[in-house]
Write an enzyme that holds these catalytic residues in place. Sequence first.
Site, PDB file in Angstrom:
ATOM      1  N   PRO A 232       0.817  -1.161  -0.107  1.00  0.00           N
ATOM      2  CA  PRO A 232       0.091  -0.001  -0.043  1.00  0.00           C
ATOM      3  C   PRO A 232       0.812   1.349   0.056  1.00  0.00           C
ATOM      4  CG  PRO A 232       0.114  -1.081   2.129  1.00  0.00           C
ATOM      5  CD  PRO A 232       0.885  -1.932   1.452  1.00  0.00           C
ATOM      6  N   ASP A 407       5.605   2.468   2.346  1.00  0.00           N
ATOM      7  CA  ASP A 407       4.865   1.408   2.767  1.00  0.00           C
ATOM      8  C   ASP A 407       4.030   1.535   3.724  1.00  0.00           C
ATOM      9  OD1 ASP A 407       3.604  -0.983   3.309  1.00  0.00           O
ATOM     10  OD2 ASP A 407       5.421  -2.342   2.694  1.00  0.00           O
ATOM     11  N   HIS A 408       2.561   1.728   3.543  1.00  0.00           N
ATOM     12  CA  HIS A 408       1.910   2.149   4.867  1.00  0.00           C
ATOM     13  C   HIS A 408       1.781   1.167   6.027  1.00  0.00           C
ATOM     14  CE1 HIS A 408      -0.481   4.851   7.036  1.00  0.00           C
ATOM     15  NE2 HIS A 408      -1.180   5.388   5.833  1.00  0.00           N
ATOM     16  N   ARG A 409       2.116  -0.072   5.682  1.00  0.00           N
ATOM     17  CA  ARG A 409       2.028  -1.186   6.478  1.00  0.00           C
ATOM     18  C   ARG A 409       3.296  -1.044   7.453  1.00  0.00           C
ATOM     19  NH1 ARG A 409       2.546  -6.207   2.635  1.00  0.00           N
ATOM     20  NH2 ARG A 409       4.389  -4.701   2.019  1.00  0.00           N
ATOM     21  N   VAL A 410       4.484  -0.298   7.144  1.00  0.00           N
ATOM     22  CA  VAL A 410       5.549   0.013   7.969  1.00  0.00           C
ATOM     23  C   VAL A 410       5.761   1.425   8.581  1.00  0.00           C
ATOM     24  CG1 VAL A 410       8.147  -0.268   7.924  1.00  0.00           C
ATOM     25  CG2 VAL A 410       6.692  -1.899   6.445  1.00  0.00           C
TER      26      VAL A 410
END
Length: 435
Positions: A232, A407-410
């Site tokens: 994402p 990376d929006h997960r990180v």
Amino acid sequence: MATEILMPALSPTMEEGTLAKWLVKEGDTVSAGDLLAEIETDKATMEFEAVEEGVVGKILVAEGTEGVKVNTPIAVMLDEGESAADISSAPAKAEAPAAKQAEATPQAEAAAKPAPAAPKTGDGDRIFASPLARRIAADKGIDLAGITGSGPHGRIVKADVEGAKAGAAPVASAAEAPASKAATPAPAAAPSGPSSDAVVAMYQGRAYEEVKLDGMRKTIAARLTEAKQTVPHFYLRREIRLDALMKFRADLNKQLEPRGVKLSVNDFIIKACALALQAVPDANAVWAGDKVLRLKPSDVAVAVAIEGGLFTPVLKDAEMKSLSALSAEMKDLAKRARDRKLAPQEYQGGTFAISNLGMFGIENFDAVINPPHGAILAVGAGLKKPVVGKDGELTVATVMSVTLSVDHRVIDGALGAELLTKIVENLENPMVMLA
């Protein structure tokens, strides 16, 4: 007994390769550490070493063969006292009809007995062992996960297994895995575009040249498709005034000229990013499937364009190195990248990447994150632009546009903004990078 030499996995992600060149011929005697062949992976051409001594009895895969799967037999090695007659029914006959296989003598079957598949640890990591070591371990009921290899790069060889005692049973086969794992549903296939035949038909009657995909192009296509479909992305943009950096760089290069050192703007960008990752340690991270790994050092990857693709060599511990050291290391990595002579450990890893197209006159662009990295900085050209000065006056400054793909997960938005702010501060106040 005759031992199969298997196509090696020269990097953690390698699934197949091209056997570019044999460095030995049938009948040659080799020792552990001698070079056997040159193998092209998706990224580089690497040399393959013998792990045990013996005689090259038969070459099974001709040089120049593409798409050779990892663990495919590529040659047969003979022990002392054996001859080519001992491998007369070796792997080539493995594909023969069952009726012909039944006619093989017991002695020939024993000589051609293939080594077990490469074992793995409980975490799924591959255990590197020679084919003969795997075969002996299977016969003696030895679990290779409990053995420390003494061969090149920690590879388990015959002597290691012969000195071990039979203990734990061999690692369970896939068929013995728990039913719950076997029942795990496969993820739904991602939507794909038109088939190859459909695209070719679309351009029937038009002049075109068909370009065959090499290993690097296939890997780039697969990884970047994966990145855009599964990562994402979000994007943060800033403009950076470079006038102070350009003046500082000119002064430094004048002083470094007697040493033959010339710093580039990219060297300063690498240093600025490395220090920013130290200042914002929560952003110095990668996505690891079910967890996030936060690294202590700043390992910064830099995209290098080569013919037919690109490499992203990694400058490890970049925050600890001087600008001149980073410059020299980057020049060396870039040269060897263009020659495709980088070792896997030189282009794998890192948490953060830089892609600079400013030298091509590109003003700004959005880069695709290279998994598992947490972010990548896209760097545009420095251009003269009218700006408003500190006292409100209109003036001209050298301005560079950058875009941070995250990376929006990180990394969340505010954390990404903090990281980018630190990068900007370092580049607009270059003296602080020497403190």
